[in-house]
Design a protein around this motif. Structure first.
Motif, PDB file in Angstrom:
ATOM      1  N   PHE A  89      83.490 -88.166 -49.614  1.00 39.29           N
ATOM      2  CA  PHE A  89      83.993 -88.620 -48.369  1.00 39.29           C
ATOM      3  C   PHE A  89      85.241 -89.018 -48.152  1.00 39.29           C
ATOM      4  O   PHE A  89      86.096 -88.841 -47.268  1.00 39.29           O
ATOM      5  CB  PHE A  89      82.886 -89.571 -47.953  1.00 39.29           C
ATOM      6  CG  PHE A  89      81.690 -88.901 -46.851  1.00 39.29           C
ATOM      7  CD1 PHE A  89      81.381 -89.412 -45.821  1.00 39.29           C
ATOM      8  CD2 PHE A  89      80.965 -87.773 -47.524  1.00 39.29           C
ATOM      9  CE1 PHE A  89      80.383 -89.105 -45.148  1.00 39.29           C
ATOM     10  CE2 PHE A  89      80.058 -87.462 -46.536  1.00 39.29           C
ATOM     11  CZ  PHE A  89      79.900 -87.763 -45.656  1.00 39.29           C
ATOM     12  N   PRO A  90      85.837 -89.965 -48.887  1.00 35.77           N
ATOM     13  CA  PRO A  90      87.108 -90.671 -48.882  1.00 35.77           C
ATOM     14  C   PRO A  90      87.971 -89.368 -49.215  1.00 35.77           C
ATOM     15  O   PRO A  90      89.277 -89.598 -48.636  1.00 35.77           O
ATOM     16  CB  PRO A  90      87.037 -91.870 -50.029  1.00 35.77           C
ATOM     17  CG  PRO A  90      85.943 -91.533 -51.101  1.00 35.77           C
ATOM     18  CD  PRO A  90      84.876 -90.907 -50.145  1.00 35.77           C
ATOM     19  N   MET A  95      86.714 -90.940 -45.063  1.00 34.19           N
ATOM     20  CA  MET A  95      85.495 -91.804 -44.619  1.00 34.19           C
ATOM     21  C   MET A  95      84.885 -92.589 -45.738  1.00 34.19           C
ATOM     22  O   MET A  95      84.851 -92.317 -46.805  1.00 34.19           O
ATOM     23  CB  MET A  95      84.470 -90.898 -43.724  1.00 34.19           C
ATOM     24  CG  MET A  95      84.904 -90.273 -42.383  1.00 34.19           C
ATOM     25  SD  MET A  95      83.733 -89.261 -41.811  1.00 34.19           S
ATOM     26  CE  MET A  95      82.317 -90.577 -41.474  1.00 34.19           C
ATOM     27  N   GLU A  96      83.998 -93.380 -45.615  1.00 37.54           N
ATOM     28  CA  GLU A  96      83.060 -94.209 -46.621  1.00 37.54           C
ATOM     29  C   GLU A  96      81.749 -93.547 -46.561  1.00 37.54           C
ATOM     30  O   GLU A  96      81.168 -93.290 -45.393  1.00 37.54           O
ATOM     31  CB  GLU A  96      83.162 -95.482 -46.496  1.00 37.54           C
ATOM     32  CG  GLU A  96      82.127 -96.241 -47.366  1.00 37.54           C
ATOM     33  CD  GLU A  96      81.882 -97.895 -47.007  1.00 37.54           C
ATOM     34  OE1 GLU A  96      81.118 -98.410 -47.825  1.00 37.54           O
ATOM     35  OE2 GLU A  96      82.712 -98.154 -46.285  1.00 37.54           O
ATOM     36  N   TYR A  97      80.972 -93.162 -47.577  1.00 35.40           N
ATOM     37  CA  TYR A  97      79.704 -92.565 -47.730  1.00 35.40           C
ATOM     38  C   TYR A  97      78.484 -93.521 -47.859  1.00 35.40           C
ATOM     39  O   TYR A  97      78.511 -94.455 -48.508  1.00 35.40           O
ATOM     40  CB  TYR A  97      79.532 -91.432 -48.605  1.00 35.40           C
ATOM     41  CG  TYR A  97      78.134 -90.833 -48.781  1.00 35.40           C
ATOM     42  CD1 TYR A  97      77.707 -90.193 -47.846  1.00 35.40           C
ATOM     43  CD2 TYR A  97      77.589 -90.988 -49.903  1.00 35.40           C
ATOM     44  CE1 TYR A  97      76.395 -89.466 -47.853  1.00 35.40           C
ATOM     45  CE2 TYR A  97      76.094 -90.348 -50.028  1.00 35.40           C
ATOM     46  CZ  TYR A  97      75.813 -89.484 -49.060  1.00 35.40           C
ATOM     47  OH  TYR A  97      74.484 -89.108 -49.280  1.00 35.40           O
ATOM     48  N   ASN A  98      77.556 -93.468 -46.785  1.00 31.94           N
ATOM     49  CA  ASN A  98      76.514 -94.353 -46.813  1.00 31.94           C
ATOM     50  C   ASN A  98      75.186 -93.596 -47.076  1.00 31.94           C
ATOM     51  O   ASN A  98      75.067 -92.975 -46.357  1.00 31.94           O
ATOM     52  CB  ASN A  98      76.242 -95.020 -45.475  1.00 31.94           C
ATOM     53  CG  ASN A  98      77.430 -95.892 -45.151  1.00 31.94           C
ATOM     54  OD1 ASN A  98      77.727 -96.895 -45.823  1.00 31.94           O
ATOM     55  ND2 ASN A  98      77.899 -95.696 -43.979  1.00 31.94           N
ATOM     56  N   GLU A 168      75.996 -88.330 -40.944  1.00 32.54           N
ATOM     57  CA  GLU A 168      76.929 -89.259 -41.018  1.00 32.54           C
ATOM     58  C   GLU A 168      78.265 -88.605 -40.217  1.00 32.54           C
ATOM     59  O   GLU A 168      79.040 -89.675 -39.820  1.00 32.54           O
ATOM     60  CB  GLU A 168      77.535 -89.469 -42.656  1.00 32.54           C
ATOM     61  CG  GLU A 168      76.342 -90.332 -43.326  1.00 32.54           C
ATOM     62  CD  GLU A 168      76.416 -91.459 -43.330  1.00 32.54           C
ATOM     63  OE1 GLU A 168      77.468 -92.293 -43.942  1.00 32.54           O
ATOM     64  OE2 GLU A 168      75.800 -92.119 -42.537  1.00 32.54           O
ATOM     65  N   LEU A 169      78.546 -87.248 -40.230  1.00 39.19           N
ATOM     66  CA  LEU A 169      79.783 -86.817 -39.773  1.00 39.19           C
ATOM     67  C   LEU A 169      79.278 -86.771 -38.048  1.00 39.19           C
ATOM     68  O   LEU A 169      80.328 -86.326 -37.463  1.00 39.19           O
ATOM     69  CB  LEU A 169      80.016 -85.572 -40.181  1.00 39.19           C
ATOM     70  CG  LEU A 169      80.230 -85.649 -41.743  1.00 39.19           C
ATOM     71  CD1 LEU A 169      80.436 -84.090 -42.151  1.00 39.19           C
ATOM     72  CD2 LEU A 169      81.445 -86.448 -42.012  1.00 39.19           C
ATOM     73  N   GLY A 173      73.583 -85.279 -34.456  1.00 40.65           N
ATOM     74  CA  GLY A 173      73.667 -85.640 -33.066  1.00 40.65           C
ATOM     75  C   GLY A 173      74.014 -84.484 -32.079  1.00 40.65           C
ATOM     76  O   GLY A 173      73.431 -84.660 -31.065  1.00 40.65           O
ATOM     77  N   GLU A 174      75.158 -84.119 -32.251  1.00 43.52           N
ATOM     78  CA  GLU A 174      75.689 -83.311 -31.406  1.00 43.52           C
ATOM     79  C   GLU A 174      74.780 -82.001 -31.321  1.00 43.52           C
ATOM     80  O   GLU A 174      74.770 -81.315 -30.046  1.00 43.52           O
ATOM     81  CB  GLU A 174      77.083 -82.814 -31.833  1.00 43.52           C
ATOM     82  CG  GLU A 174      78.327 -83.893 -31.761  1.00 43.52           C
ATOM     83  CD  GLU A 174      79.549 -83.552 -32.369  1.00 43.52           C
ATOM     84  OE1 GLU A 174      79.913 -82.357 -32.517  1.00 43.52           O
ATOM     85  OE2 GLU A 174      80.512 -84.368 -32.469  1.00 43.52           O
ATOM     86  N   VAL A 175      74.482 -81.210 -32.320  1.00 43.96           N
ATOM     87  CA  VAL A 175      73.616 -80.222 -32.150  1.00 43.96           C
ATOM     88  C   VAL A 175      72.345 -80.486 -31.687  1.00 43.96           C
ATOM     89  O   VAL A 175      71.856 -79.704 -30.778  1.00 43.96           O
ATOM     90  CB  VAL A 175      73.334 -79.876 -33.751  1.00 43.96           C
ATOM     91  CG1 VAL A 175      72.187 -78.617 -33.857  1.00 43.96           C
ATOM     92  CG2 VAL A 175      74.563 -79.243 -34.425  1.00 43.96           C
ATOM     93  N   ASN A 176      71.760 -81.554 -31.736  1.00 39.48           N
ATOM     94  CA  ASN A 176      70.450 -81.913 -31.196  1.00 39.48           C
ATOM     95  C   ASN A 176      70.530 -81.991 -29.597  1.00 39.48           C
ATOM     96  O   ASN A 176      69.742 -81.572 -28.759  1.00 39.48           O
ATOM     97  CB  ASN A 176      69.692 -83.373 -31.728  1.00 39.48           C
ATOM     98  CG  ASN A 176      68.258 -83.533 -31.208  1.00 39.48           C
ATOM     99  OD1 ASN A 176      67.519 -82.656 -31.242  1.00 39.48           O
ATOM    100  ND2 ASN A 176      68.204 -84.684 -30.711  1.00 39.48           N
ATOM    101  N   GLN A 177      71.766 -82.621 -29.079  1.00 40.12           N
ATOM    102  CA  GLN A 177      72.061 -82.747 -27.567  1.00 40.12           C
ATOM    103  C   GLN A 177      72.303 -81.437 -27.090  1.00 40.12           C
ATOM    104  O   GLN A 177      71.761 -81.205 -26.204  1.00 40.12           O
ATOM    105  CB  GLN A 177      73.197 -83.527 -27.520  1.00 40.12           C
ATOM    106  CG  GLN A 177      73.717 -83.990 -26.052  1.00 40.12           C
ATOM    107  CD  GLN A 177      74.709 -84.905 -25.954  1.00 40.12           C
ATOM    108  OE1 GLN A 177      75.694 -84.889 -26.720  1.00 40.12           O
ATOM    109  NE2 GLN A 177      74.733 -85.824 -24.946  1.00 40.12           N
TER     110      GLN A 177
END
Length: 278
Positions: A89-90, A95-98, A168-169, A173-177
């Motif tokens: 991720f970094p 980005m930071e990975y959770n 995380e990316l 959400g985009e695909v589900n929408q």
């Protein structure tokens, strides 16, 4: 896969003592099509999918030695995903990975995305950012789908973690929408691209744990990818493959995208949504 000395993840939620195994009934017909046919649930009540599948009763139970080993294995594999994505991720995404939590359950469980049975296979729920796994699925993968080996089982966990990476990316959400605004055939096509990307991301993970692999491990993962292709599962259930109903991609596609991620080791090469040919 050599997991001796590998850090075990503590992001494990063990619900298995609250379930009771109902035997080792096989999965056939509709049940086989449901297995890994859904890699993530996005606010979907999956109860209708479970009708006619083997069900277990709830209640306290003791864990067998095999179940304890499966939990240790899962924690070890999850630990490797945390190490890999915390570095990727970094370095690649700035980005930071959770990391997600892995829920281990026996028979049936509930999630914010709907109820599920072990017969439906592992899944990722973006609502609570948890991956769900009945470790009995490892036996199903080996005995009924012909995808044995510890790295085949590790690939299953890595694939569900890959859905968390997509979450995380912002991709889930985009695909589900987009799916909600599309017709069924187009929605299925979007899901195929999502699942193939998760396969590719699983390959990226595999490339980073190459030092833990034993002879034959990579072959096990590639075989597992083939055995859960939509065309293979539909033929296995006695049906003629119907591409417009595919939600994960063909065996060839799944194997190819996993191999792409493994050879590259780069997240940028997993852009299945921009690819003309899957």
């Amino acid at each position: 896969m050599r997991l001796k000395g590998v850090r075990r993840s503590r992001n494990i939620e063990d619900r298995r003592r609250s379930g009771v195994r109902g035997g080792t009934a096989g999965i056939g017909g509709v049940g086989l099509l449901v297995v890994l046919a859904i890699g993530y649930f996005a606010g979907i009540d999956v109860t209708p999918l479970l009708q006619g599948l083997p069900q277990e009763q709830s209640g306290p139970r003791d864990l067998t030695a095999a179940e304890e080993l499966a939990a240790d294995f899962s924690a070890g594999v999850l630990g490797t995903t945390e190490a890999v994505w915390s570095e990727v991720f970094p370095n690649q995404l700035n980005m930071e990975y959770n990391p997600p939590v892995l829920v281990l359950f026996a028979g049936q469980t509930a999630s914010p995305c709907g109820n599920a049975s072990g017969a439906t296979g592992p899944f990722y729920c973006p609502a609570d950012e948890k991956a769900y796994l009945d470790t009995e699925f490892f036996a199903t993968l080996s005995e009924q789908l012909g995808a044995g080996g510890d790295f085949a089982a590790a690939y299953v966990i890595a694939h569900e973690v890959a859905h968390h990476v997509q979450n995380e990316l912002g991709i889930l959400g985009e695909v589900n929408q987009a799916r909600q605004a599309a017709g069924q055939t187009e929605a299925n096509a979007l899901t195929v691209r999502l699942e193939l990307q998760a396969d590719c991301l699983s390959g990226v993970w595999a490339s980073k744990v190459d030092g833990l692999l034993e002879p034959g491990d990579l072959k096990e993962a590639l075989n597992a990818a083939r055995r859960i292709g939509d065309d293979y599962l539909q033929r296995r259930a006695g049906r003629v493959p119907q591409p417009h109903t595919f939600t994960h991609g063909t065996s060839d596609q799944r194997e190819r995208w996993f191999a792409t991620g493994y050879k590259s080791g780069q997240v940028r090469d997993c852009d299945t949504f921009g690819a003309r040919n899957l």
